[in-house]
Design a protein around this motif. Sequence first.
Motif, PDB file in Angstrom:
ATOM      1  N   GLN A 294       0.829  -1.214   0.000  1.00  0.00           N
ATOM      2  CA  GLN A 294       0.000   0.000   0.000  1.00  0.00           C
ATOM      3  C   GLN A 294       0.865   1.267   0.000  1.00  0.00           C
ATOM      4  O   GLN A 294       0.554   2.262  -0.668  1.00  0.00           O
ATOM      5  N   LEU A 295       2.024   1.262   0.740  1.00  0.00           N
ATOM      6  CA  LEU A 295       2.944   2.391   0.743  1.00  0.00           C
ATOM      7  C   LEU A 295       3.577   2.598  -0.627  1.00  0.00           C
ATOM      8  O   LEU A 295       3.719   3.725  -1.122  1.00  0.00           O
ATOM      9  N   LEU A 296       3.951   1.453  -1.265  1.00  0.00           N
ATOM     10  CA  LEU A 296       4.545   1.539  -2.608  1.00  0.00           C
ATOM     11  C   LEU A 296       3.563   2.130  -3.603  1.00  0.00           C
ATOM     12  O   LEU A 296       3.916   2.922  -4.475  1.00  0.00           O
ATOM     13  N   GLU A 297       2.300   1.730  -3.491  1.00  0.00           N
ATOM     14  CA  GLU A 297       1.275   2.216  -4.419  1.00  0.00           C
ATOM     15  C   GLU A 297       1.157   3.738  -4.323  1.00  0.00           C
ATOM     16  O   GLU A 297       0.941   4.435  -5.321  1.00  0.00           O
ATOM     17  N   MET A 298       1.316   4.273  -3.138  1.00  0.00           N
ATOM     18  CA  MET A 298       1.197   5.714  -2.936  1.00  0.00           C
ATOM     19  C   MET A 298       2.446   6.461  -3.422  1.00  0.00           C
ATOM     20  O   MET A 298       2.371   7.616  -3.872  1.00  0.00           O
ATOM     21  N   SER A 299       3.615   5.817  -3.361  1.00  0.00           N
ATOM     22  CA  SER A 299       4.863   6.523  -3.682  1.00  0.00           C
ATOM     23  C   SER A 299       5.255   6.433  -5.147  1.00  0.00           C
ATOM     24  O   SER A 299       6.003   7.282  -5.648  1.00  0.00           O
ATOM     25  N   ILE A 300       4.787   5.416  -5.857  1.00  0.00           N
ATOM     26  CA  ILE A 300       5.158   5.264  -7.273  1.00  0.00           C
ATOM     27  C   ILE A 300       4.264   6.169  -8.116  1.00  0.00           C
ATOM     28  O   ILE A 300       3.032   6.101  -8.024  1.00  0.00           O
ATOM     29  N   LYS A 301       4.909   6.981  -8.966  1.00  0.00           N
ATOM     30  CA  LYS A 301       4.171   7.985  -9.743  1.00  0.00           C
ATOM     31  C   LYS A 301       3.489   7.363 -10.959  1.00  0.00           C
ATOM     32  O   LYS A 301       2.394   7.763 -11.339  1.00  0.00           O
ATOM     33  N   MET A 306      -3.232  -1.390 -11.859  1.00  0.00           N
ATOM     34  CA  MET A 306      -3.730  -2.729 -12.211  1.00  0.00           C
ATOM     35  C   MET A 306      -2.906  -3.808 -11.506  1.00  0.00           C
ATOM     36  O   MET A 306      -3.433  -4.779 -10.982  1.00  0.00           O
ATOM     37  N   TYR A 307      -1.564  -3.608 -11.483  1.00  0.00           N
ATOM     38  CA  TYR A 307      -0.705  -4.597 -10.837  1.00  0.00           C
ATOM     39  C   TYR A 307      -0.968  -4.666  -9.339  1.00  0.00           C
ATOM     40  O   TYR A 307      -0.998  -5.734  -8.730  1.00  0.00           O
ATOM     41  N   PHE A 308      -1.136  -3.440  -8.758  1.00  0.00           N
ATOM     42  CA  PHE A 308      -1.380  -3.413  -7.325  1.00  0.00           C
ATOM     43  C   PHE A 308      -2.707  -4.087  -6.971  1.00  0.00           C
ATOM     44  O   PHE A 308      -2.828  -4.765  -5.952  1.00  0.00           O
ATOM     45  N   LYS A 309      -3.719  -3.884  -7.818  1.00  0.00           N
ATOM     46  CA  LYS A 309      -5.019  -4.520  -7.572  1.00  0.00           C
ATOM     47  C   LYS A 309      -4.911  -6.040  -7.610  1.00  0.00           C
ATOM     48  O   LYS A 309      -5.502  -6.757  -6.800  1.00  0.00           O
ATOM     49  N   VAL A 310      -4.160  -6.539  -8.604  1.00  0.00           N
ATOM     50  CA  VAL A 310      -3.986  -7.998  -8.719  1.00  0.00           C
ATOM     51  C   VAL A 310      -3.258  -8.540  -7.491  1.00  0.00           C
ATOM     52  O   VAL A 310      -3.640  -9.569  -6.908  1.00  0.00           O
ATOM     53  N   ILE A 311      -2.167  -7.806  -7.093  1.00  0.00           N
ATOM     54  CA  ILE A 311      -1.405  -8.260  -5.927  1.00  0.00           C
ATOM     55  C   ILE A 311      -2.283  -8.279  -4.684  1.00  0.00           C
ATOM     56  O   ILE A 311      -2.302  -9.253  -3.915  1.00  0.00           O
ATOM     57  N   MET A 312      -3.041  -7.185  -4.464  1.00  0.00           N
ATOM     58  CA  MET A 312      -3.898  -7.105  -3.284  1.00  0.00           C
ATOM     59  C   MET A 312      -5.007  -8.160  -3.316  1.00  0.00           C
ATOM     60  O   MET A 312      -5.370  -8.733  -2.283  1.00  0.00           O
ATOM     61  N   SER A 313      -5.537  -8.435  -4.497  1.00  0.00           N
ATOM     62  CA  SER A 313      -6.581  -9.456  -4.643  1.00  0.00           C
ATOM     63  C   SER A 313      -6.047 -10.829  -4.258  1.00  0.00           C
ATOM     64  O   SER A 313      -6.706 -11.590  -3.540  1.00  0.00           O
ATOM     65  N   GLU A 314      -4.834 -11.145  -4.752  1.00  0.00           N
ATOM     66  CA  GLU A 314      -4.251 -12.450  -4.440  1.00  0.00           C
ATOM     67  C   GLU A 314      -3.903 -12.553  -2.958  1.00  0.00           C
ATOM     68  O   GLU A 314      -4.057 -13.613  -2.344  1.00  0.00           O
ATOM     69  N   LEU A 315      -3.407 -11.447  -2.387  1.00  0.00           N
ATOM     70  CA  LEU A 315      -3.106 -11.463  -0.960  1.00  0.00           C
ATOM     71  C   LEU A 315      -4.363 -11.678  -0.125  1.00  0.00           C
ATOM     72  O   LEU A 315      -4.352 -12.386   0.887  1.00  0.00           O
ATOM     73  N   ARG A 316      -5.465 -11.041  -0.553  1.00  0.00           N
ATOM     74  CA  ARG A 316      -6.736 -11.235   0.168  1.00  0.00           C
ATOM     75  C   ARG A 316      -7.205 -12.684   0.067  1.00  0.00           C
ATOM     76  O   ARG A 316      -7.776 -13.230   1.002  1.00  0.00           O
TER      77      ARG A 316
END
Length: 484
Positions: A294-301, A306-316
């Motif tokens: 979540q911190l990386l998602e906020m810091s990367i410009k 889409m990648y973050f959503k997939v990662i978070m979905s799999e983690l959930r």
Amino acid sequence: MEISDEKTEDRLKFAKQKNFNFKQSDELYRSLFEEAIDGIVFWDNDGNVLMANQSALRIFECSSEEFLQSNLWDFVLEKNEHFYSLLSKFYKKGEIRDELLFLMPNGQLKQLEFTSKKHFVDGSNMTIFRNASERYKMEKELRESEERFRNVFEGSFDGMVLWNRQYEIVDINPLAAQILKANRDDIIGKGIWEIIDDRFKDDIEAHIKELEQLGTSDSTLTISSENGSKYFEINSKWNLASDLSLTVIRNVTEKIGLQEQLQKSDTLSVVGELAAGIAHEIRNPMTALKGFIQLLEMSIKEDHSMYFKVIMSELRRIESTITEFLILAKPQAIQFKNNDMRKVMQETLELLNGQALMNNVQFNFKYADELPDVFCEPNQMKQVFINIIKNAIEVMPEGGFVTITIDNQPNEYIHIVIEDEGEGIPEKKIKRLGEPFYTTKERGTGLGLMVSYKIIKEHKGKVEVESEVGVGTKFHIYIPIKRN
């Protein structure tokens, strides 16, 4: 007229010879009388003994003096109606043949066969006795043995069938007739192949072939019906007695069900131990991973949402699996109370409404007007409904209806039906539902249904699955209204 000396001499010789023959015949009869194996007794019309041979004395356990002072009727144990009818028949017809139980002077009981002739010699009556005690004892033992066998045969908890070399039913006990759904009198005398359903002829042929080769044969038949499958063990013994073979039919449906439950219980125990060992170890790094992502998602410009959503979905998804492991691994802090099942279901559908819309699935919720409250843990019930309804949504990728109905039939249960329009589940796979790691989905673990089954069992309820390939699946959930 004078008779010549020669003729007179011939007549005298004949007379002497005749007298000699009479004496010789008398001695022969006396010898036969004394040495006869059977007892011979002469008696008068009042039953008084007039004469008896040695065999008779041995049979009646008396000396000659004692027996000659006795009355024959005194030895008869019971002078009942049968005894007096025999006497009446004897005096009318002049002869009888029967057997009675006699009491000897020493207290011994003997079953004697006898044949009596009226006025046999000089107005006396003759009776020939034969000791039938051994035969009577053997016959009695045989009758008792047959009665014991019949009682065991009739009262057995297993079905029993006796059949001969011609494959004809010789006898069948009531339970076997009940299993075969036929009248006992209608079955006896019929051939095996006449009463066997065509579906099982191949199995029975294989069973009999093995029986004829080995002398014994054991097999199991599965009978499927709308009410579920029944299992029967068939054990046969070839040529058990008098060219008869015995087949024992035992209903082992409950036994197999218990074995399956035990197997599931063992697997559940293993899964629980596994979950207890690794769940917490996985959950801690998972929490850290989610936070840093979540911190990386906020810091990367750049836009990598889409990648973050997939990662978070799999983690959930991983976290959901861990949660299911933990539910299996240890008892949860739960609180049972009275709940309106309609409200619990409505709240569940609201949670799943978004997923349903995304998959073009609509809910059709129907319930009876008057439903009693159910003593349950509402959050656990929601979890059961979520697991089953999510599965229903996932098996309809092209969309469709999920129909939920709630009523209280039968009266002591709340009956919940969750029905989908998916591809259905084959009957063989239905039996394995609820096992850990068994799933019909490509990416499933099977833990969701396993948790659901466990929760329903803890609520003293039951789950039944009805499915037809190509049509859809129905989950029937029964929860008792009252809990002891």
